[in-house]
Write a protein that holds these residues in place. Structure first.
Motif, PDB file in Angstrom:
ATOM      1  N   LEU A  99      23.059  25.231 -29.132  1.00  0.00           N
ATOM      2  CA  LEU A  99      22.060  26.112 -28.705  1.00  0.00           C
ATOM      3  C   LEU A  99      21.786  27.085 -29.817  1.00  0.00           C
ATOM      4  N   VAL A 102      18.451  27.289 -31.723  1.00  0.00           N
ATOM      5  CA  VAL A 102      17.402  27.612 -30.988  1.00  0.00           C
ATOM      6  C   VAL A 102      17.638  29.079 -30.830  1.00  0.00           C
ATOM      7  N   PHE A 117      10.590  24.281 -33.254  1.00  0.00           N
ATOM      8  CA  PHE A 117      11.385  24.110 -32.148  1.00  0.00           C
ATOM      9  C   PHE A 117      11.724  22.689 -31.968  1.00  0.00           C
ATOM     10  N   ALA A 120      14.488  22.129 -34.206  1.00  0.00           N
ATOM     11  CA  ALA A 120      15.749  22.483 -33.394  1.00  0.00           C
ATOM     12  C   ALA A 120      16.017  21.500 -32.127  1.00  0.00           C
ATOM     13  N   GLY A 121      14.912  21.007 -31.550  1.00  0.00           N
ATOM     14  CA  GLY A 121      15.319  20.242 -30.451  1.00  0.00           C
ATOM     15  C   GLY A 121      15.879  18.890 -30.848  1.00  0.00           C
TER      16      GLY A 121
END
Length: 307
Positions: A99, A102, A117, A120-121
Motif C-alpha cells: 500500500l 498508493v 491509481f 498502483a492497484g
C-alpha cells in the motif's frame, strides 16, 4: 534521457538489494535475536562511514539535523516491518506493505491522473497473487504493524524528497548520520544479547555485513542520491518492485516454488510499476508545443516541485 535511465537503474538496484534482504535477514535472525541484527545492521554501516567524515567532508548543520530526522523515520520503518512480519502471515505482510505505492503520491500531494491509481492497484493485486499461496486471515496486531510500516515508509520517501530539495545535502553524509542514529537507537535494547556475538559463526557475520553494507549503507545512499534526481512518487513505484526480487531470490537461493500465480503477480507488479512511471513522467513533463519551448531537463517541473 540518460540521466533518468541512470536514476531509475539505481532505484531498481536498491529494490533488488532490499528484495534479497528478506532471505538474508531470515537466516541471520535464526542465529541471533532481531534487535541484535537490527543494531549490527546500522552499527557496521556507521563504522564504514565514520572514517570518511573528516576535513572537507565533515557534516554541515543541515546534514546533522535532517540526517537525524530521516534516521528516525527509517528506523521506525525497519522496526515496524520486522515485528509486523513476525506477528502476521507473509501474505498479509506483503499485501499491506505494498500500500506504500498508493500512500506515497497521496502523502506527496501529487496531482496525478486517475489511471495512475489503476497502475498502483495492479501492483497491489500483483503482490496479493505473489503471496496468495500462504493464505490470508483476519487482521491482527501484526497486520496493523504492517499498515503502520506502509504509512511510515511512504512518509519517509516523501520526507526524503522534501528535505533534500534545494538544499546542499550530500547523500553520503546524510546516510552516515542515519546509520549512526539507527545504531544508537538499537544499542540499549540489543545490549543484553551482545555477548552472543562471541559464538557467532562466519556465515552469520557475512549475512550481517551484507545487510549492513549493501541493504543498509548502499541502499540508503543510493536512495538518497536518486530521490534528489526524481520525484518521491516515481521513486516509490520503482522501489515497489521489491517483492518481485524477493520472490526471485527465494526461488533461486531459498528453494521456494514459483507457481503460475506467482508469475502472474510478478508480471502485474512490473507492468503496473512501469505504467505508473510513464503516467507520472508524462504528468511531470508535459510535451512542449514547439521545439523552441522544449526544456533541456524535466526534473525541475511538475511533480518535482511538489517535493
Amino acid at each position: 534521457m540518460p540521466t533518468s535511465r541512470r536514476t531509475d537503474g539505481v532505484l531498481l538496484a536498491v529494490a533488488v538489494v532490499w528484495g534479497s534482504s528478506y532471505l538474508t535477514a531470515k537466516a541471520a535472525t535464526e542465529a541471533l535475536p532481531v534487535l541484535i541484527v537490527l543494531f549490527l545492521r546500522y552499527a557496521l554501516g556507521a563504522l564504514a562511514c565514520l572514517p570518511a567524515l573528516r576535513g572537507s567532508r565533515a557534516l554541515t548543520r543541515d546534514e546533522r539535523t535532517y540526517g537525524v530526522l530521516l534516521g528516525l523515520t527509517q528506523a521506525a520503518v525497519l522496526v515496524l516491518e520486522t515485528y509486523g512480519v513476525a506477528h502476521t502471515s507473509a501474505g498479509n505482510a506483503g499485501l499491506i506493505i505494498s500500500l506504500t505505492l498508493v500512500l506515497t503520491p497521496v502523502l506527496d500531494r501529487a496531482v496525478l491522473p486517475g489511471r495512475f491509481f489503476l497502475a498502483a492497484g495492479a501492483c497491489v493485486a500483483g503482490v496479493g497473487l505473489l503471496v496468495s499461496g500462504h493464505g490470508l486471515r483476519a487482521p491482527g496486531a501484526g497486520d496493523l504493524l504492517m499498515l503502520a510500516a506502509a504509512v511510515v515508509r511512504a512518509g519517509h520517501v516523501v520526507l526524503l524528497g522534501r528535505v533534500t530539495a534545494r538544499r546542499a545535502l550530500r547523500p553520503f553524509q546524510l546516510t552516515a548520520v542515519q546509520s549512526v542514529v539507527g545504531a544508537v537507537l538499537f544499542l540499549v535494547p540489543a545490549a543484553p544479547g551482545l555477548p552472543q556475538l562471541a559464538r557467532t559463526g562466519a556465515a552469520t557475520w557475512a549475512q550481517l555485513l551484507y545487510l549492513a553494507l549493501f541493504c543498509g549503507l548502499f541502499a540508503f545512499l543510493a536512495q538518497t542520491w536518486a530521490v534528489q534526481r526524481t520525484s518521491p512518487t516515481r521513486a516509490g513505484l520503482l522501489l515497489g518492485t521489491e517483492p518481485v526480487w524477493a520472490l526471485l531470490t527465494g526461488v533461486a537461493l531459498g528453494g521456494d516454488r514459483l507457481t503460475a500465480l506467482s508469475l502472474l503477480g510478478a508480471a502485474l507488479i512490473v507492468g503496473g510499476t512501469y505504467w505508473g512511471q510513464a503516467l507520472e513522467r508524462g504528468q511531470r513533463a508535459p510535451a512542449p508545443t514547439t521545439a523552441r519551448d522544449a526544456a533541456p531537463d524535466d526534473a525541475s517541473t511538475g511533480l518535482t516541485q511538489a517535493r
